[in-house]
Design a protein around this motif. Structure first.
Motif, PDB file in Angstrom:
ATOM      1  N   MET A   1       0.851  -1.172   0.000  1.00 39.88           N
ATOM      2  CA  MET A   1       0.000   0.000   0.000  1.00 39.88           C
ATOM      3  C   MET A   1       0.899   1.238   0.000  1.00 39.88           C
ATOM      4  O   MET A   1       1.810   1.345   0.806  1.00 39.88           O
ATOM      5  N   LYS A   2       0.636   2.151  -0.929  1.00 43.07           N
ATOM      6  CA  LYS A   2       1.417   3.386  -1.040  1.00 43.07           C
ATOM      7  C   LYS A   2       0.632   4.527  -0.406  1.00 43.07           C
ATOM      8  O   LYS A   2      -0.381   4.970  -0.937  1.00 43.07           O
ATOM      9  N   LEU A   3       1.106   4.991   0.754  1.00 47.75           N
ATOM     10  CA  LEU A   3       0.403   6.049   1.480  1.00 47.75           C
ATOM     11  C   LEU A   3       0.832   7.447   1.065  1.00 47.75           C
ATOM     12  O   LEU A   3       0.174   8.415   1.409  1.00 47.75           O
ATOM     13  N   GLY A   4       1.937   7.569   0.352  1.00 46.40           N
ATOM     14  CA  GLY A   4       2.384   8.885  -0.121  1.00 46.40           C
ATOM     15  C   GLY A   4       3.203   9.647   0.903  1.00 46.40           C
ATOM     16  O   GLY A   4       3.781   9.069   1.818  1.00 46.40           O
ATOM     17  N   ALA A   5       3.217  10.961   0.733  1.00 49.95           N
ATOM     18  CA  ALA A   5       4.001  11.836   1.597  1.00 49.95           C
ATOM     19  C   ALA A   5       3.525  11.720   3.042  1.00 49.95           C
ATOM     20  O   ALA A   5       2.345  11.505   3.304  1.00 49.95           O
ATOM     21  N   PHE A   6       4.453  11.881   3.974  1.00 51.36           N
ATOM     22  CA  PHE A   6       4.136  11.817   5.399  1.00 51.36           C
ATOM     23  C   PHE A   6       4.479  13.140   6.062  1.00 51.36           C
ATOM     24  O   PHE A   6       5.516  13.740   5.780  1.00 51.36           O
ATOM     25  N   SER A   7       3.605  13.578   6.952  1.00 53.24           N
ATOM     26  CA  SER A   7       3.887  14.752   7.779  1.00 53.24           C
ATOM     27  C   SER A   7       3.154  14.612   9.107  1.00 53.24           C
ATOM     28  O   SER A   7       2.240  13.802   9.243  1.00 53.24           O
ATOM     29  N   ILE A   8       3.573  15.402  10.042  1.00 54.88           N
ATOM     30  CA  ILE A   8       2.858  15.536  11.310  1.00 54.88           C
ATOM     31  C   ILE A   8       2.067  16.831  11.220  1.00 54.88           C
ATOM     32  O   ILE A   8       2.623  17.886  10.911  1.00 54.88           O
ATOM     33  N   SER A   9       0.779  16.739  11.467  1.00 57.04           N
ATOM     34  CA  SER A   9      -0.080  17.917  11.458  1.00 57.04           C
ATOM     35  C   SER A   9      -0.363  18.290  12.909  1.00 57.04           C
ATOM     36  O   SER A   9      -0.961  17.510  13.649  1.00 57.04           O
ATOM     37  N   ASN A  72       3.347  15.774  -7.435  1.00 60.65           N
ATOM     38  CA  ASN A  72       2.602  14.596  -7.851  1.00 60.65           C
ATOM     39  C   ASN A  72       3.540  13.444  -8.188  1.00 60.65           C
ATOM     40  O   ASN A  72       4.588  13.655  -8.789  1.00 60.65           O
ATOM     41  N   THR A  73       3.150  12.243  -7.781  1.00 61.29           N
ATOM     42  CA  THR A  73       3.870  11.027  -8.162  1.00 61.29           C
ATOM     43  C   THR A  73       3.106  10.359  -9.297  1.00 61.29           C
ATOM     44  O   THR A  73       1.893  10.537  -9.431  1.00 61.29           O
ATOM     45  N   GLU A  74       3.826   9.617 -10.114  1.00 66.15           N
ATOM     46  CA  GLU A  74       3.174   8.953 -11.248  1.00 66.15           C
ATOM     47  C   GLU A  74       2.205   7.883 -10.772  1.00 66.15           C
ATOM     48  O   GLU A  74       1.044   7.883 -11.147  1.00 66.15           O
ATOM     49  N   ALA A  75       2.686   6.969  -9.982  1.00 65.18           N
ATOM     50  CA  ALA A  75       1.857   5.866  -9.505  1.00 65.18           C
ATOM     51  C   ALA A  75       1.548   6.073  -8.026  1.00 65.18           C
ATOM     52  O   ALA A  75       2.416   6.457  -7.248  1.00 65.18           O
ATOM     53  N   PHE A  76       0.295   5.834  -7.672  1.00 63.12           N
ATOM     54  CA  PHE A  76      -0.081   5.901  -6.261  1.00 63.12           C
ATOM     55  C   PHE A  76      -1.368   5.118  -6.052  1.00 63.12           C
ATOM     56  O   PHE A  76      -2.111   4.854  -6.997  1.00 63.12           O
ATOM     57  N   ASP A  81      -9.173   3.226  -2.483  1.00 60.14           N
ATOM     58  CA  ASP A  81      -8.663   1.855  -2.459  1.00 60.14           C
ATOM     59  C   ASP A  81      -8.004   1.548  -1.116  1.00 60.14           C
ATOM     60  O   ASP A  81      -8.163   0.442  -0.579  1.00 60.14           O
ATOM     61  N   ILE A  82      -7.286   2.504  -0.576  1.00 57.09           N
ATOM     62  CA  ILE A  82      -6.668   2.325   0.749  1.00 57.09           C
ATOM     63  C   ILE A  82      -7.769   2.133   1.786  1.00 57.09           C
ATOM     64  O   ILE A  82      -7.701   1.240   2.642  1.00 57.09           O
ATOM     65  N   GLN A  83      -8.799   2.958   1.702  1.00 57.20           N
ATOM     66  CA  GLN A  83      -9.927   2.867   2.635  1.00 57.20           C
ATOM     67  C   GLN A  83     -10.603   1.496   2.550  1.00 57.20           C
ATOM     68  O   GLN A  83     -10.880   0.869   3.575  1.00 57.20           O
ATOM     69  N   LYS A  84     -10.862   1.014   1.336  1.00 57.14           N
ATOM     70  CA  LYS A  84     -11.501  -0.295   1.151  1.00 57.14           C
ATOM     71  C   LYS A  84     -10.654  -1.399   1.781  1.00 57.14           C
ATOM     72  O   LYS A  84     -11.178  -2.309   2.430  1.00 57.14           O
ATOM     73  N   HIS A  85      -9.333  -1.315   1.584  1.00 59.04           N
ATOM     74  CA  HIS A  85      -8.431  -2.305   2.156  1.00 59.04           C
ATOM     75  C   HIS A  85      -8.524  -2.302   3.687  1.00 59.04           C
ATOM     76  O   HIS A  85      -8.632  -3.364   4.308  1.00 59.04           O
ATOM     77  N   ALA A  97     -14.042   8.549   2.971  1.00 58.98           N
ATOM     78  CA  ALA A  97     -14.114   9.148   1.640  1.00 58.98           C
ATOM     79  C   ALA A  97     -15.322   8.545   0.930  1.00 58.98           C
ATOM     80  O   ALA A  97     -15.642   7.371   1.131  1.00 58.98           O
ATOM     81  N   ASP A  98     -15.965   9.331   0.100  1.00 60.64           N
ATOM     82  CA  ASP A  98     -17.079   8.843  -0.709  1.00 60.64           C
ATOM     83  C   ASP A  98     -16.502   7.959  -1.805  1.00 60.64           C
ATOM     84  O   ASP A  98     -15.803   8.440  -2.700  1.00 60.64           O
ATOM     85  N   GLU A  99     -16.795   6.674  -1.751  1.00 58.87           N
ATOM     86  CA  GLU A  99     -16.203   5.719  -2.681  1.00 58.87           C
ATOM     87  C   GLU A  99     -16.802   5.792  -4.080  1.00 58.87           C
ATOM     88  O   GLU A  99     -16.341   5.111  -4.987  1.00 58.87           O
ATOM     89  N   THR A 100     -17.806   6.626  -4.279  1.00 60.69           N
ATOM     90  CA  THR A 100     -18.396   6.790  -5.617  1.00 60.69           C
ATOM     91  C   THR A 100     -17.761   7.941  -6.377  1.00 60.69           C
ATOM     92  O   THR A 100     -18.152   8.222  -7.511  1.00 60.69           O
ATOM     93  N   THR A 101     -16.789   8.629  -5.758  1.00 58.79           N
ATOM     94  CA  THR A 101     -16.165   9.792  -6.383  1.00 58.79           C
ATOM     95  C   THR A 101     -14.763   9.463  -6.863  1.00 58.79           C
ATOM     96  O   THR A 101     -14.228   8.383  -6.604  1.00 58.79           O
ATOM     97  N   GLN A 102     -14.152  10.432  -7.545  1.00 60.28           N
ATOM     98  CA  GLN A 102     -12.753  10.363  -7.960  1.00 60.28           C
ATOM     99  C   GLN A 102     -12.088  11.660  -7.545  1.00 60.28           C
ATOM    100  O   GLN A 102     -12.749  12.652  -7.271  1.00 60.28           O
ATOM    101  N   GLY A 103     -10.753  11.665  -7.523  1.00 61.12           N
ATOM    102  CA  GLY A 103     -10.015  12.881  -7.211  1.00 61.12           C
ATOM    103  C   GLY A 103      -9.836  13.081  -5.713  1.00 61.12           C
ATOM    104  O   GLY A 103      -9.776  12.121  -4.951  1.00 61.12           O
ATOM    105  N   PRO A 104      -9.733  14.349  -5.300  1.00 55.69           N
ATOM    106  CA  PRO A 104      -9.464  14.651  -3.896  1.00 55.69           C
ATOM    107  C   PRO A 104     -10.495  14.034  -2.945  1.00 55.69           C
ATOM    108  O   PRO A 104     -11.698  14.074  -3.217  1.00 55.69           O
ATOM    109  N   ALA A 105      -9.988  13.462  -1.861  1.00 56.32           N
ATOM    110  CA  ALA A 105     -10.839  12.863  -0.834  1.00 56.32           C
ATOM    111  C   ALA A 105      -9.963  12.519   0.365  1.00 56.32           C
ATOM    112  O   ALA A 105      -8.732  12.482   0.256  1.00 56.32           O
ATOM    113  N   SER A 106     -10.607  12.254   1.484  1.00 53.47           N
ATOM    114  CA  SER A 106      -9.841  11.894   2.679  1.00 53.47           C
ATOM    115  C   SER A 106     -10.679  11.011   3.597  1.00 53.47           C
ATOM    116  O   SER A 106     -11.905  10.937   3.473  1.00 53.47           O
ATOM    117  N   PHE A 107      -9.983  10.339   4.498  1.00 58.14           N
ATOM    118  CA  PHE A 107     -10.635   9.624   5.592  1.00 58.14           C
ATOM    119  C   PHE A 107      -9.735   9.715   6.812  1.00 58.14           C
ATOM    120  O   PHE A 107      -8.558  10.065   6.717  1.00 58.14           O
TER     121      PHE A 107
END
Length: 123
Positions: A1-9, A72-76, A81-85, A97-107
């Motif tokens: 699973m590729k979670l992408g960039a990491f930061s502390i908020s 932006n990274t090429e593959a992610f 999909d992360i949420q479903k997993h 995240a609304d699983e019926t959408t595409q693009g920006p989302a969060s959980f």
């Protein structure tokens, strides 16, 4: 699973005071808007976000589709999909995240010790 960039908020009381403090530790602003109550700071590959009341507490943040330079990274793995997993693994989510959408989302979820984790995709 590729979670992408990491930061502390960090949930901060005073953006200017926090910016000044972390500046003394070598962090420099590279994104955000203090007038809107948030800034992103970097020291090398280390990234922290300062958020004035946006978050329920200090939060581990992952950004699928971004590298540590917020590029932006090429593959992610898409946030949905992360949420479903995670749901298939029996992980409880605080928000989804609304699983019926595409693009920006969060959980959001919490770890066994109550630490908040935000998975926030911007593209």
């Amino acid at each position: 699973m590729k979670l992408g960039a990491f930061s502390i908020s960090l949930n901060v009381k005073d953006i200017a005071a926090s910016k000044s403090f972390y500046g003394k530790l070598g962090f420099e602003p590279f994104g955000g808007d203090a007038a809107q109550g948030w800034l992103m700071l970097r020291n090398g590959d280390t990234v922290i976000g300062l958020f004035g009341g946006f978050l329920p507490g200090n939060t581990l943040t992952f950004n699928p589709g971004w590298d540590q330079n917020a590029q932006n990274t090429e593959a992610f793995d898409d946030v949905r999909d992360i949420q479903k997993h995670l749901k298939a693994e029996g992980v409880s989510l605080l928000s989804e995240a609304d699983e019926t959408t595409q693009g920006p989302a969060s959980f959001m979820l919490t770890d066994p010790d109550g630490n908040h984790i935000l998975v926030d995709q911007h593209r």
